[in-house]
Design an enzyme around this catalytic site. Structure first.
Site, PDB file in Angstrom:
ATOM      1  CG  HIS A   1      -1.852   1.128   1.336  1.00  0.00           C
ATOM      2  ND1 HIS A   1      -3.194   0.951   1.625  1.00  0.00           N
ATOM      3  CD2 HIS A   1      -1.697   2.469   1.181  1.00  0.00           C
ATOM      4  CE1 HIS A   1      -3.801   2.111   1.642  1.00  0.00           C
ATOM      5  NE2 HIS A   1      -2.920   3.056   1.377  1.00  0.00           N
TER       6      HIS A   1
ATOM      7  CG  HIS B   1      -0.885   7.003  -1.025  1.00  0.00           C
ATOM      8  ND1 HIS B   1      -2.137   7.031  -1.593  1.00  0.00           N
ATOM      9  CD2 HIS B   1      -1.025   6.341   0.149  1.00  0.00           C
ATOM     10  CE1 HIS B   1      -3.003   6.429  -0.771  1.00  0.00           C
ATOM     11  NE2 HIS B   1      -2.356   6.004   0.282  1.00  0.00           N
ATOM     12  CG  LEU B   2       4.538   5.201  -5.741  1.00  0.00           C
ATOM     13  CD1 LEU B   2       4.885   4.285  -6.912  1.00  0.00           C
ATOM     14  CD2 LEU B   2       5.739   5.361  -4.818  1.00  0.00           C
ATOM     15  NE  ARG B   3       0.637  11.981  -2.280  1.00  0.00           N
ATOM     16  CZ  ARG B   3      -0.324  11.485  -1.507  1.00  0.00           C
ATOM     17  NH1 ARG B   3      -1.291  10.760  -2.020  1.00  0.00           N
ATOM     18  NH2 ARG B   3      -0.362  11.719  -0.236  1.00  0.00           N
TER      19      ARG B   3
ATOM     20  CG  ASN C   1      -5.064   8.425  -3.049  1.00  0.00           C
ATOM     21  OD1 ASN C   1      -4.069   7.820  -3.449  1.00  0.00           O
ATOM     22  ND2 ASN C   1      -5.084   9.060  -1.898  1.00  0.00           N
TER      23      ASN C   1
ATOM     24  CE  LYS D   1      -7.868   1.947  -0.347  1.00  0.00           C
ATOM     25  NZ  LYS D   1      -6.729   2.826  -0.153  1.00  0.00           N
TER      26      LYS D   1
ATOM     27  CG  HIS E   1      -9.795   4.494   3.648  1.00  0.00           C
ATOM     28  ND1 HIS E   1      -8.617   5.188   3.636  1.00  0.00           N
ATOM     29  CD2 HIS E   1     -10.457   4.909   4.760  1.00  0.00           C
ATOM     30  CE1 HIS E   1      -8.572   6.002   4.685  1.00  0.00           C
ATOM     31  NE2 HIS E   1      -9.691   5.854   5.380  1.00  0.00           N
TER      32      HIS E   1
ATOM     33  CG  HIS F   1      -4.819   2.263   5.924  1.00  0.00           C
ATOM     34  ND1 HIS F   1      -6.173   2.202   6.154  1.00  0.00           N
ATOM     35  CD2 HIS F   1      -4.668   2.973   4.780  1.00  0.00           C
ATOM     36  CE1 HIS F   1      -6.788   2.860   5.196  1.00  0.00           C
ATOM     37  NE2 HIS F   1      -5.907   3.325   4.348  1.00  0.00           N
TER      38      HIS F   1
ATOM     39  CG  ASP G   1      -1.459   4.785   4.125  1.00  0.00           C
ATOM     40  OD1 ASP G   1      -1.576   5.170   2.938  1.00  0.00           O
ATOM     41  OD2 ASP G   1      -2.192   5.187   5.045  1.00  0.00           O
TER      42      ASP G   1
ATOM     43  CG  HIS H   1       0.214  15.073   2.233  1.00  0.00           C
ATOM     44  ND1 HIS H   1      -0.754  15.406   1.306  1.00  0.00           N
ATOM     45  CD2 HIS H   1      -0.182  13.900   2.769  1.00  0.00           C
ATOM     46  CE1 HIS H   1      -1.687  14.463   1.288  1.00  0.00           C
ATOM     47  NE2 HIS H   1      -1.371  13.539   2.166  1.00  0.00           N
TER      48      HIS H   1
ATOM     49  CB  ALA I   1      -4.856  12.569   6.581  1.00  0.00           C
TER      50      ALA I   1
HETATM   51  C1  NCD Z   1      -3.394   8.952   2.176  1.00  0.00           C
HETATM   52  C2  NCD Z   1      -2.948   9.998   1.154  1.00  0.00           C
HETATM   53  O1  NCD Z   1      -2.463  11.058   1.562  1.00  0.00           O
HETATM   54  O2  NCD Z   1      -3.083   9.747  -0.049  1.00  0.00           O
HETATM   55  N1  NCD Z   1      -3.448   9.560   3.470  1.00  0.00           N
HETATM   56  C3  NCD Z   1      -3.401   8.934   4.667  1.00  0.00           C
HETATM   57  O3  NCD Z   1      -3.509   9.625   5.702  1.00  0.00           O
HETATM   58  N2  NCD Z   1      -3.246   7.651   4.777  1.00  0.00           N
HETATM   59  C4  NCD Z   1      -4.679   8.328   1.751  1.00  0.00           C
HETATM   60  C5  NCD Z   1      -5.104   7.125   2.543  1.00  0.00           C
HETATM   61  O4  NCD Z   1      -4.575   6.033   2.374  1.00  0.00           O
HETATM   62  O5  NCD Z   1      -5.998   7.273   3.377  1.00  0.00           O
HETATM   63 ZN    ZN Z   2      -3.196   5.001   1.738  1.00  0.00          ZN
END
Ligand code: NCD
Ligand code: ZN
Length: 349
Positions: free
Chosen positions: A15, A17-19, A43, A101, A138, A176, A248, A252, A264
């Site tokens: 899991h 997030h690579l953006r 996302n 997802k 989620h 998560h 996860d 940011h 978050a």
């Molecule tokens: C994640 C994100 O920033 O894309 N943020 C997080 O707090 N985990 C999204 C997610 O997995 O809920």
């Molecule tokens: Zn996530």
């Protein structure tokens, strides 16, 4: 005798997030250097809602992986009304799209396209069950009347239990997980497994809130109690095949996180493995770390085990750790809740 060397199958991150754009190119090396593969979340600002978008995103990621690095991105689709049964059938035969997802609308970063009424998606769950496509969830309700610390528990009671009862053969990953309740639920039901993050294993809501606010520890689902954290640690160190690592890691920039309305997400991929090794070591469970970070996830996703191995060394003095990375938009803080960290990847020494 104290162990100072660890040789394990290369881990996977189930899991991440690579953006996109510059942030992608800055964070990706920490994933391909530390993991053999990763399940990439959909996302984006424009969510990855169909196969074609996933293929474009996959190509953007692959372009940035240097030759000679053995790393496989696995992709996910974002569950929305735009998905249909034909597309699901195609996902079931797809080479690298491994899950769909589900985000409840408004639960987290870029979840505006998420779902409001889960029952509307039952026909798609039926198709996923039939075609053996994995549903990644989620697991939080977004009802403002539900306390933020209770949202996972209530999701399990009100939503997940019904989904499982209606689709007993649907294979699900509850992403998560954060609580003792979730651990208990996962252990009790077949066809459902869970990812656990570094941060939920290492920090709790007191650490986040009781001695001054720590926006760097703010994530969705929110950190829970010490009792919950310990239940997650027990699940991870037990080696139980239903639990595996999903960092996860969710970058940011600091200016958006340490702000009046901070977002978050915790960027954790750079130190994820050394931190976990130290945690398992502290619990006398180093012999089970390979299951949690390298084996259990592959087994659930039906993939053959990694062939490559990696080595970690324990130093006698605490190591210098990376604190931030730079991006065009600003710095991103790297998650490290430990005062001292001793483990390091062997070829980085
Ligand atoms: C994640 C994100 O920033 O894309 N943020 C997080 O707090 N985990 C999204 C997610 O997995 O809920
Ligand atoms: Zn996530």
């Amino acid at each position: 005798m104290e162990k100072t060397y660890l040789d394990i199958l290369k881990p996977d991150d189930w899991h991440v997030h690579l953006r996109e754009g510059d942030i992608l190119s800055r964070v990706l090396p920490f994933t391909y250097n530390n993991f053999g593969s990763a399940l990439v979340m959909p996302n984006l600002d424009n969510p990855v809602t169909n196969i074609s978008l996933a293929e474009t995103y996959y190509a953007e990621i692959c372009r940035q992986i240097p030759k000679g690095i053995k790393f496989t991105p696995h992709m996910t689709l974002y569950l929305t009304n735009y998905l249909n049964k034909d597309e699901i059938k195609r996902v079931s035969n797809h080479q690298y799209i491994k899950a769909i997802k589900m985000y409840p609308k408004g639960a987290t970063t870029n979840s505006d396209s998420g779902i409001s009424n889960v029952i509307e998606f039952y026909p798609l769950f039926e198709a996923m069950e039939k075609n053996e496509v994995i549903l990644s969830i989620h697991g939080e309700v977004t009802d403002e009347n539900v306390d933020v610390f209770e949202r996972e528990k209530i999701f399990i009671e009100r939503v997940l239990t019904k989904v499982i009862n209606n689709f007993p053969n649907l294979r699900i990953v509850l992403e998560h997980i954060t609580s003792a309740d979730a651990v208990r639920f996962i252990k009790k039901h077949k066809n459902i497994s869970a990812t656990i993050t570094n941060h939920h294993l290492m920090v709790n809501r007191n650490i986040m809130l009781s001695k001054g606010i720590r926006p760097d520890f703010y994530c969705a689902p929110i950190l829970k109690t010490e009792h919950d954290r310990l239940a997650l640690v027990q699940a991870a160190i037990s080696g139980n095949c239903k639990f595996f690592l999903g960092t996860d890691s969710a970058p940011h920039v600091n200016s958006k996180k340490i702000a009046a309305c901070g977002c978050a997400g915790i960027f954790s991929s750079p130190l994820a493995i050394p931190l976990l090794i130290q945690l398992f070591e502290e619990h006398g469970s180093l012999s089970n770390i390979e299951k949690f970070i390298s084996k259990n996830g592959r087994e659930f996703y039906g993939m053959k085990q990694q062939e490559e191995r990696v080595q970690y060394i324990k130093k006698s003095k605490s190591i210098n750790t990376i604190k931030n990375i730079e991006t065009i938009e600003g710095k991103i803080a790297v998650f490290n809740p430990f005062k001292d960290l001793y483990w390091e990847k062997a070829n980085e020494v």
